[in-house]
Design an enzyme around this catalytic site. Structure first.
Site, PDB file in Angstrom:
ATOM      1  N   ALA A   1      22.779 -51.251 -26.735  1.00 32.77           N
ATOM      2  CA  ALA A   1      21.638 -50.397 -26.383  1.00 32.77           C
ATOM      3  C   ALA A   1      21.514 -49.249 -27.370  1.00 32.77           C
ATOM      4  O   ALA A   1      21.384 -48.090 -26.994  1.00 32.77           O
ATOM      5  CB  ALA A   1      21.806 -49.868 -24.958  1.00 32.77           C
TER       6      ALA A   1
ATOM      7  N   PRO B   1      29.670 -51.889 -38.424  1.00 31.02           N
ATOM      8  CA  PRO B   1      29.993 -50.878 -39.441  1.00 31.02           C
ATOM      9  C   PRO B   1      30.751 -51.493 -40.620  1.00 31.02           C
ATOM     10  O   PRO B   1      31.245 -52.618 -40.520  1.00 31.02           O
ATOM     11  CB  PRO B   1      30.894 -49.893 -38.689  1.00 31.02           C
ATOM     12  CG  PRO B   1      31.477 -50.691 -37.561  1.00 31.02           C
ATOM     13  CD  PRO B   1      30.468 -51.733 -37.208  1.00 31.02           C
TER      14      PRO B   1
ATOM     15  N   GLU C   1      15.885 -57.217 -37.790  1.00 34.46           N
ATOM     16  CA  GLU C   1      14.988 -56.140 -37.414  1.00 34.46           C
ATOM     17  C   GLU C   1      14.640 -55.323 -38.649  1.00 34.46           C
ATOM     18  O   GLU C   1      15.526 -54.916 -39.386  1.00 34.46           O
ATOM     19  CB  GLU C   1      15.692 -55.249 -36.369  1.00 34.46           C
ATOM     20  CG  GLU C   1      14.790 -54.223 -35.757  1.00 34.46           C
ATOM     21  CD  GLU C   1      13.463 -54.838 -35.336  1.00 34.46           C
ATOM     22  OE1 GLU C   1      13.458 -55.568 -34.339  1.00 34.46           O
ATOM     23  OE2 GLU C   1      12.439 -54.610 -36.000  1.00 34.46           O
TER      24      GLU C   1
ATOM     25  N   LYS D   1      17.088 -60.017 -45.038  1.00 38.39           N
ATOM     26  CA  LYS D   1      17.285 -58.673 -44.503  1.00 38.39           C
ATOM     27  C   LYS D   1      18.093 -57.817 -45.480  1.00 38.39           C
ATOM     28  O   LYS D   1      17.711 -56.686 -45.800  1.00 38.39           O
ATOM     29  CB  LYS D   1      18.004 -58.770 -43.148  1.00 38.39           C
ATOM     30  CG  LYS D   1      18.476 -57.466 -42.572  1.00 38.39           C
ATOM     31  CD  LYS D   1      17.335 -56.574 -42.124  1.00 38.39           C
ATOM     32  CE  LYS D   1      17.794 -55.174 -41.850  1.00 38.39           C
ATOM     33  NZ  LYS D   1      17.558 -54.640 -40.565  1.00 38.39           N
TER      34      LYS D   1
ATOM     35  N   CYS E   1      21.838 -48.363 -42.510  1.00 36.76           N
ATOM     36  CA  CYS E   1      21.633 -49.678 -43.121  1.00 36.76           C
ATOM     37  C   CYS E   1      21.848 -49.771 -44.621  1.00 36.76           C
ATOM     38  O   CYS E   1      22.558 -50.655 -45.089  1.00 36.76           O
ATOM     39  CB  CYS E   1      20.220 -50.165 -42.823  1.00 36.76           C
ATOM     40  SG  CYS E   1      20.052 -50.744 -41.147  1.00 36.76           S
TER      41      CYS E   1
HETATM   42  C1  UDX Z   1      15.798 -48.912 -43.305  1.00 40.87           C
HETATM   43  C2  UDX Z   1      14.693 -49.914 -43.640  1.00 40.87           C
HETATM   44  O1  UDX Z   1      13.536 -49.194 -44.089  1.00 40.87           O
HETATM   45  C3  UDX Z   1      14.367 -50.759 -42.431  1.00 40.87           C
HETATM   46  O2  UDX Z   1      13.409 -51.750 -42.752  1.00 40.87           O
HETATM   47  C4  UDX Z   1      15.635 -51.440 -41.944  1.00 40.87           C
HETATM   48  O3  UDX Z   1      15.374 -52.170 -40.767  1.00 40.87           O
HETATM   49  C5  UDX Z   1      16.727 -50.413 -41.676  1.00 40.87           C
HETATM   50  O4  UDX Z   1      16.947 -49.609 -42.826  1.00 40.87           O
HETATM   51  P1  UDX Z   1      15.923 -46.599 -41.993  1.00 40.87           P
HETATM   52  O5  UDX Z   1      17.281 -46.482 -42.607  1.00 40.87           O
HETATM   53  O6  UDX Z   1      15.778 -46.393 -40.536  1.00 40.87           O
HETATM   54  O7  UDX Z   1      15.297 -48.038 -42.307  1.00 40.87           O
HETATM   55  O8  UDX Z   1      14.944 -45.537 -42.705  1.00 40.87           O
HETATM   56  P2  UDX Z   1      14.173 -45.502 -44.113  1.00 40.87           P
HETATM   57  O9  UDX Z   1      12.821 -44.972 -43.861  1.00 40.87           O
HETATM   58  O10 UDX Z   1      14.275 -46.769 -44.847  1.00 40.87           O
HETATM   59  O11 UDX Z   1      14.961 -44.372 -44.917  1.00 40.87           O
HETATM   60  C6  UDX Z   1      16.288 -44.549 -45.363  1.00 40.87           C
HETATM   61  C7  UDX Z   1      16.719 -43.355 -46.189  1.00 40.87           C
HETATM   62  O12 UDX Z   1      16.027 -43.296 -47.435  1.00 40.87           O
HETATM   63  C8  UDX Z   1      16.470 -42.015 -45.514  1.00 40.87           C
HETATM   64  O13 UDX Z   1      17.572 -41.156 -45.730  1.00 40.87           O
HETATM   65  C9  UDX Z   1      15.247 -41.510 -46.213  1.00 40.87           C
HETATM   66  O14 UDX Z   1      15.146 -40.108 -46.176  1.00 40.87           O
HETATM   67  C10 UDX Z   1      15.472 -42.012 -47.628  1.00 40.87           C
HETATM   68  N1  UDX Z   1      14.244 -42.138 -48.420  1.00 40.87           N
HETATM   69  C11 UDX Z   1      13.256 -42.994 -48.033  1.00 40.87           C
HETATM   70  C12 UDX Z   1      14.104 -41.420 -49.610  1.00 40.87           C
HETATM   71  O15 UDX Z   1      14.992 -40.648 -49.987  1.00 40.87           O
HETATM   72  N2  UDX Z   1      12.965 -41.575 -50.355  1.00 40.87           N
HETATM   73  C13 UDX Z   1      11.973 -42.430 -49.990  1.00 40.87           C
HETATM   74  O16 UDX Z   1      10.981 -42.536 -50.725  1.00 40.87           O
HETATM   75  C14 UDX Z   1      12.118 -43.153 -48.792  1.00 40.87           C
HETATM   76  P1  ADP Z   2      22.326 -50.018 -34.168  1.00 34.44           P
HETATM   77  O1  ADP Z   2      21.753 -48.928 -35.034  1.00 34.44           O
HETATM   78  O2  ADP Z   2      22.638 -51.268 -34.937  1.00 34.44           O
HETATM   79  O3  ADP Z   2      21.513 -50.279 -32.945  1.00 34.44           O
HETATM   80  P2  ADP Z   2      24.247 -48.537 -32.537  1.00 34.44           P
HETATM   81  O4  ADP Z   2      25.629 -48.121 -32.891  1.00 34.44           O
HETATM   82  O5  ADP Z   2      23.208 -47.504 -32.292  1.00 34.44           O
HETATM   83  O6  ADP Z   2      23.799 -49.534 -33.715  1.00 34.44           O
HETATM   84  O7  ADP Z   2      24.279 -49.482 -31.256  1.00 34.44           O
HETATM   85  C1  ADP Z   2      25.167 -50.527 -31.039  1.00 34.44           C
HETATM   86  C2  ADP Z   2      25.596 -50.511 -29.572  1.00 34.44           C
HETATM   87  O8  ADP Z   2      26.316 -51.724 -29.300  1.00 34.44           O
HETATM   88  C3  ADP Z   2      26.522 -49.366 -29.164  1.00 34.44           C
HETATM   89  O9  ADP Z   2      25.924 -48.610 -28.137  1.00 34.44           O
HETATM   90  C4  ADP Z   2      27.816 -50.071 -28.696  1.00 34.44           C
HETATM   91  O10 ADP Z   2      28.410 -49.431 -27.576  1.00 34.44           O
HETATM   92  C5  ADP Z   2      27.289 -51.449 -28.302  1.00 34.44           C
HETATM   93  N1  ADP Z   2      28.314 -52.509 -28.294  1.00 34.44           N
HETATM   94  C6  ADP Z   2      29.199 -52.822 -29.273  1.00 34.44           C
HETATM   95  N2  ADP Z   2      29.950 -53.889 -28.914  1.00 34.44           N
HETATM   96  C7  ADP Z   2      29.533 -54.278 -27.681  1.00 34.44           C
HETATM   97  C8  ADP Z   2      29.890 -55.345 -26.771  1.00 34.44           C
HETATM   98  N3  ADP Z   2      30.853 -56.222 -27.081  1.00 34.44           N
HETATM   99  N4  ADP Z   2      29.256 -55.424 -25.590  1.00 34.44           N
HETATM  100  C9  ADP Z   2      28.277 -54.533 -25.282  1.00 34.44           C
HETATM  101  N5  ADP Z   2      27.881 -53.529 -26.083  1.00 34.44           N
HETATM  102  C10 ADP Z   2      28.492 -53.396 -27.282  1.00 34.44           C
END
Ligand code: UDX
Ligand code: ADP
Length: 463
Positions: free
Chosen positions: A11, A94, A162, A221, A277
């Site tokens: 979640a 991670p 995603e 991805k 990511c």
């Molecule tokens: C990213 C991908 O965009 C998304 O498609 C994937 O599912 C998860 O990873 P996210 O990490 O949530 O998403 O945010 P994003 O908007 O991509 O920004 C990532 C980092 O790059 C941030 O720290 C942002 O500030 C930085 N950034 C982004 C820059 O420094 N310059 C830019 O032009 C764009």
């Molecule tokens: P993301 O950004 O990928 O969604 P998060 O760390 O925000 O990552 O969320 C991952 C969630 O998955 C955490 O809340 C963690 O407690 C949960 N989780 C990890 N392993 C299990 C498991 N075996 N069963 C249920 N929940 C889990």
């Protein structure tokens, strides 16, 4: 197969918003999001919608609409697995902090635990969907666990990465550029793909739903994130050259972005990218390439990370140098701690590394972020294990109000591009600071000439 029950394990930042939107758009499907973390589930169920654990613009409304109707949050993982026809795995992956692949490979232990639990509990055929970003060929590992430890029921594994970005998650989910579904080419695999397509078809146009084989989906991805991060490292590399040559990186970005082959997005120079990511996925890619002996491919992508680390370090070094080569006992105010605006997520935020460098130089860091708590700031620094938790606590001051955070400080560093920073009364801030009053704008969001007119010494990135 008509889908009526979906379960999502995890979640977090991906599982929570994604399932909320599926529930909102598919009122006839019961969506249950489960997590081992009781505190997190309690927060998702909190009567006060402001207390849901993830801050995303618009998410509160989506959750409020669907929660209790067909969206449920629970810690009863087994019950949800048992009842569901589709199980999304959205747990954290991670970077490994131990053993083989330490610091590079993804730690798949949470994924494996999920697979084993699904295998144990499932009494009828299930579609298992990988939602977390995973190394290529993880689906194979999940399938092997499910097939060898299950109760003889059939599992179809789909990869459905995603692509939402935090801060715009709800919009990205409602209007995705594309939905990618990877599955087996067998008739059963195709049936599973079709079942998932039908879920998304409730709001996503058919031409935006793309199907591939599992490996292409998994690799797409990683590739998307690597390409996006590479653009940021590329423009950040140019920012350093701009600073030396008198060019302005904002102008350069605009000029190249108007070339339709390049495009204007992801060209904002910054203190460095963060988030859960980009770094993780590129390290993953590097690790996979190395494991196949593709050293040039690995080195090519690793440079994106090296450049990003350099950009963060350059920012902190510049603060020290500009403040007469010492920040010892100086108050440096951080505006922003989150890795980008409109999220309370701080994973891999540049702020953490810049603060760590400055604390090494004995600076006192005053933090104001509209959505990040002191507890999280300290936990982020403690995670680096550079010094004791009590030393971190002694060197970090936290404020609920930006004006108090800036009072008496020697310098302000903008680490996150929160819109509200632009609107502040900068004259009032200037009047309350030590002089000369420095602003280091790690996001190039403030009006430099206007600040200079007030009296600030202003430095952006790349000009
Ligand atoms: C990213 C991908 O965009 C998304 O498609 C994937 O599912 C998860 O990873 P996210 O990490 O949530 O998403 O945010 P994003 O908007 O991509 O920004 C990532 C980092 O790059 C941030 O720290 C942002 O500030 C930085 N950034 C982004 C820059 O420094 N310059 C830019 O032009 C764009
Ligand atoms: P993301 O950004 O990928 O969604 P998060 O760390 O925000 O990552 O969320 C991952 C969630 O998955 C955490 O809340 C963690 O407690 C949960 N989780 C990890 N392993 C299990 C498991 N075996 N069963 C249920 N929940 C889990």
């Amino acid at each position: 197969m008509k889908i009526t029950k979906i379960c999502c394990i995890g979640a977090g930042y991906v599982g929570g918003p994604t399932m909320a939107v599926i529930a909102q758009k598919c009122p006839e499907i019961q969506v249950t999001v489960v997590d081992l973390n009781e505190e997190r589930i309690a927060a998702w169920n909190d009567e006060d919608i402001n207390n849901i654990p993830i801050y995303e613009p618009g998410l509160d409304k989506v959750v409020a609409e669907a929660r209790g109707r067909n969206l449920f949050f629970s810690t009863d993982v087994e019950k949800a697995i048992d009842e569901a026809q589709i199980i999304f795995i959205s747990v954290n992956t991670p970077t490994k902090t131990y053993g083989k692949g330490k610091g590079m490979a993804a730690d798949l232990k949470y994924i494996e635990l999920c697979a084993r639990q699904i295998a144990r509990v499932a009494k009828d055929n299930k579609i298992v969907v990988e939602k977390s970003t995973l190394p290529v060929r993880t689906a194979e590992a999940i399938k092997s666990i499910l097939d060898n430890t299950g109760n003889g029921v059939q599992f179809q594994i789909l990869s459905n990465p995603e692509f939402l970005a935090e801060g715009t998650a709800v919009q990205d989910l409602l209007n995705p550029d594309r939905i990618l579904i990877g599955g087996d080419t067998t008739p059963e695999g195709q049936k599973a793909i079709q079942a998932l397509i039908e879920v998304y078809s409730n709001w996503v146009p058919a031409d935006k739903i793309l199907t591939t084989n599992v490996w292409s989906s998994e690799l797409s991805k990683l590739t998307a994130n690597a390409f996006l991060a590479q653009r940021i490292s590329s423009i950040n590399a140019m920012s350093e050259l701009c600073e030396k040559t008198g060019a302005d990186v904002n102008e350069v970005a605009k000029a190249i972005g108007m070339d339709s082959r390049i495009g204007s997005k992801f060209l904002k120079a910054s203190v460095g990218f963060g988030g859960s990511c980009f770094q993780k996925d590129i390290l993953n890619l590097v690790y996979i390439a190395k494991s196949y002996g593709l050293n040039e491919v690995a080195d090519y992508w690793e440079q994106v990370i090296i450049m990003n680390d350099h950009q963060k370090r350059r920012f902190s070094n510049n603060i020290v140098q500009t403040l007469y080569n010492t920040v010892s006992d100086k108050k440096i105010t951080f505006l922003g701690w989150a890795f980008k605006k409109d999220t309370n997520d701080t994973r891999e935020s540049a702020a953490i590394y810049v603060a760590d460098d400055l604390i090494n130089e004995n600076a006192k860091i005053a933090v104001y972020d509209p959505k990040v708590s002191r507890k999280k700031v300290l936990a982020d620094l403690d995670y680096l294990q550079t010094r004791t938790a009590s030393t971190n606590a002694d060197n970090v001051l936290s404020f609920d109000n930006p004006y108090d955070a800036c009072k008496n400080s020697h310098a302000i560093a903008v680490l996150t591009e929160w819109d509200e920073f632009i609107q502040y009364d900068w004259q009032k801030i200037y009047d309350s600071m030590q002089k000369p009053a420095f602003v280091f704008d790690g996001r190039n969001i403030l009006n430099g000439p206007a600040l200079e007119a007030i009296g600030f010494v202003y430095q952006g990135i790349g000009s």
